[in-house]
Every structure is written in structure tokens, then in C-alpha cells.
Design a protein around this motif. Sequence first.
Motif, PDB file in Angstrom:
ATOM      1  N   ALA A  37       9.549   2.627  -0.936  1.00  0.00           N
ATOM      2  CA  ALA A  37      10.458   2.341  -2.055  1.00  0.00           C
ATOM      3  C   ALA A  37      11.525   1.332  -1.624  1.00  0.00           C
ATOM      4  N   THR A  38      11.935   1.404  -0.364  1.00  0.00           N
ATOM      5  CA  THR A  38      12.937   0.457   0.159  1.00  0.00           C
ATOM      6  C   THR A  38      12.362  -0.954   0.212  1.00  0.00           C
ATOM      7  N   LEU A  39      11.133  -1.073   0.705  1.00  0.00           N
ATOM      8  CA  LEU A  39      10.486  -2.384   0.732  1.00  0.00           C
ATOM      9  C   LEU A  39      10.430  -2.946  -0.692  1.00  0.00           C
ATOM     10  N   ASP A  40      10.035  -2.090  -1.622  1.00  0.00           N
ATOM     11  CA  ASP A  40       9.874  -2.513  -3.004  1.00  0.00           C
ATOM     12  C   ASP A  40      11.211  -2.957  -3.621  1.00  0.00           C
ATOM     13  N   ARG A  41      12.236  -2.160  -3.379  1.00  0.00           N
ATOM     14  CA  ARG A  41      13.526  -2.416  -4.028  1.00  0.00           C
ATOM     15  C   ARG A  41      14.244  -3.642  -3.453  1.00  0.00           C
ATOM     16  N   TYR A  42      14.108  -3.831  -2.139  1.00  0.00           N
ATOM     17  CA  TYR A  42      14.891  -4.890  -1.476  1.00  0.00           C
ATOM     18  C   TYR A  42      14.026  -6.087  -1.084  1.00  0.00           C
ATOM     19  N   VAL A  43      12.808  -6.162  -1.615  1.00  0.00           N
ATOM     20  CA  VAL A  43      11.871  -7.172  -1.103  1.00  0.00           C
ATOM     21  C   VAL A  43      12.421  -8.603  -1.227  1.00  0.00           C
ATOM     22  N   GLU A  44      13.188  -8.879  -2.274  1.00  0.00           N
ATOM     23  CA  GLU A  44      13.726 -10.245  -2.402  1.00  0.00           C
ATOM     24  C   GLU A  44      14.771 -10.521  -1.337  1.00  0.00           C
ATOM     25  N   GLU A  45      15.662  -9.544  -1.163  1.00  0.00           N
ATOM     26  CA  GLU A  45      16.702  -9.677  -0.129  1.00  0.00           C
ATOM     27  C   GLU A  45      16.092  -9.815   1.273  1.00  0.00           C
TER      28      GLU A  45
END
Length: 328
Positions: free
Chosen positions: A278-286
Motif C-alpha cells: 500500500a505504501t508503494l502504491d500511495r507514494y509511487v510518484e514521490e
Amino acid sequence: MIKEFIGNTPLRKDEYLSKKYKANILVKEEFYNPGKSSKDRAAWFMLEDAINKNKIVDGGTFVEASSGNTGISIALIASELGYKSRIFVSSSCSEEKIKLLKKYGAEIERCDNSNGLHVFNSTQYLAQNYSSNHPNTYFTNQYYNSNNIKANYKTTGPEIWKQTAGKVTHVIVGVGTGGTISGLGRYLKEQNPNVKIWGVEPNNSVYELYMAGKNIPDTEINFDSIEGIGRTFIPGAFDRKCVDKIFQISKDDTIAMAHLFRAERQDLLGFSSAAVLATLDRYVEEMELKESDVVVLFFPDHGSRYINKLYKDFAPITELKGNYNASI
Ligand SMILES: Cc1ncc(COP(=O)(O)O)c(C=O)c1O
């Protein structure tokens, strides 16, 4: 000998996730350990060290404070080696883990919280107290035992380095005691200081504050309950020098990811593994990943340990706050 079966877990390239996040996404599948979690590594190192240093003799009892997985690993390894175990678990521990602990012969003490040695009635306080008052017991104390870091420095880090032929660029890993991230991070940064070591904790846990050099509040801290990760204090097993950044994720996003993964992949993520994804998904742009990047997601255990907590009601996925796009 059980030792031979601990570690050397698969590192599998996930084509689906690689396509979805436009980088090489590899999953370190720790549920292939004999106790079905990454914590076999730390448990083995802590028990072996105590036995070799004669801190406990045959038939003695290993005592630990654990949300479950470390306890399960200790109970399993202790019984293989002819010792007993007594595990102090917090109220949030899943029923599956309690049942497993009992099957491995552990005596179980349920406690109010796991907020550290300094907090009355915590798992750590009661475990230490029990061990101090009973002969031939040994409190492994994973939060302050250097063997917790050492296990991951000696095994997990080298495995990831070898399995990626030195190409690893990022590791994303949940943080509980900090032993896993600190041990593998220390080893990988010694090989290549540019490897990014990113930790994941639940919203309102304190590692992010600590990394930012801010004070940990004195007031009661209630972080999102994601089993295995998050803390209200900084344990000795966390070494900030080995970590580049801590990301925070909510319990809701984590559960939504677990359900999405089940729907899309017909597989069950462990709770903290779902938090990592979920972290990869949520922050993928950053995160600004490049297509050539080699990103290791550390999955400490499997969803089969959380049927009641995560997968009992296969509720439809109605609202997803992150960048969850099921159609690829
Ligand atoms: C499921 C799960 N995820 C993550 C962790 C965190 O690992 P560490 O304590 O090494 O930070 C644990 C620790 O017990 C765990 O059981």
C-alpha cells in the motif's frame, strides 16, 4: 537441524507489480521459513547466542514479548532444541497466532499493550519481570537484543545482495522492533551506499518523528494498529544510520490493499506486507522509481495468519484512497 531451513527464502520478480509500478519489483517471500515468518532469523540468533553463552541450561524457558511472529519462531525453535517458551502477547495479537503458539507448546500471557519496558503491564515489562523472578529462564528481549539486527545483517542482507547480483536499488520493509530494516540496511549500504532503505510504519507511529529529529511526545500515542509494525518508543534494535526514510500508511489503506490483492491475485497478503505494498502504491510518484530500478518488497509473513482479521468478510472494495488501479 532446523537452522539449515531458516533463511535463503525466495526472491521472486513479480511481473504484475513490475508492470503496474513501472520498475523491477521483487518480493522477498519470508513465509518460506519453517516458522512461516522472517522472525525465525532473529529468533535463531537470539536463542543460539543465549545457549552458547550458558545463559540458560537444558529444559529452561525462553521468555519473549511478541505480537506473535517472534513468539511463534521462539516457541518452534525452543521446542526443537529441548527448551520451553513463555510468550507475552498484546491484546491485538490474531487468534491464528495464539493457536499456533499453543500448538508449539508455548505458555501464553495476554497483556494490555506492547508500549515498552518502561510501561507498566506492557508485554515487555511483564516478560522481563517474569524472567527476573524465575530461575533458568531467559528473556530474549528482541527490542534491545543486538542479535536481532545481527541475524538480518548476516542473512537477509547478504541474500538480497546475492539474489539481485548486487543490482538492488531499493528495499521497502515494515518496521516493528527495527531489527530487520537495520540489519539488512547495514549490510546493503556497506556494499553500495546508494541503495535506498525505506521503512514503513502505521500512521502516528514514532519512527518518522525520530528520523526527522523531533521529540517523541510524552502523551499517550495511539498508532494505527497494523500487526507487526509501528511503535510508541524507539527500540535499541533500530539504527537510524541504516535507514533513508520512513513512510506512514493508514490501516484503512492497508486493509484495502489486502482486499485488492486478494481480488486481483487470488493470494492473501500478510498485514504488514499489505502495508508495504500500500505504501508503494500511495507514494509511487514521490518515490520517482526508474524502469531499471530493482525494488525489493519485504513480505515477512503470509495472509493465512490473518484470516479472521483481514479476510473473514470478503467485503467488496468500495472506496480506495490510494492509487489503486485494478485494471492493467
Ligand atoms: C508481520 C511482521 N511484520 C513486520 C515486523 C517487523 O519486523 P522488525 O521487528 O524486524 O522491525 C514483524 C515483527 O515481528 C512482523 O511480525
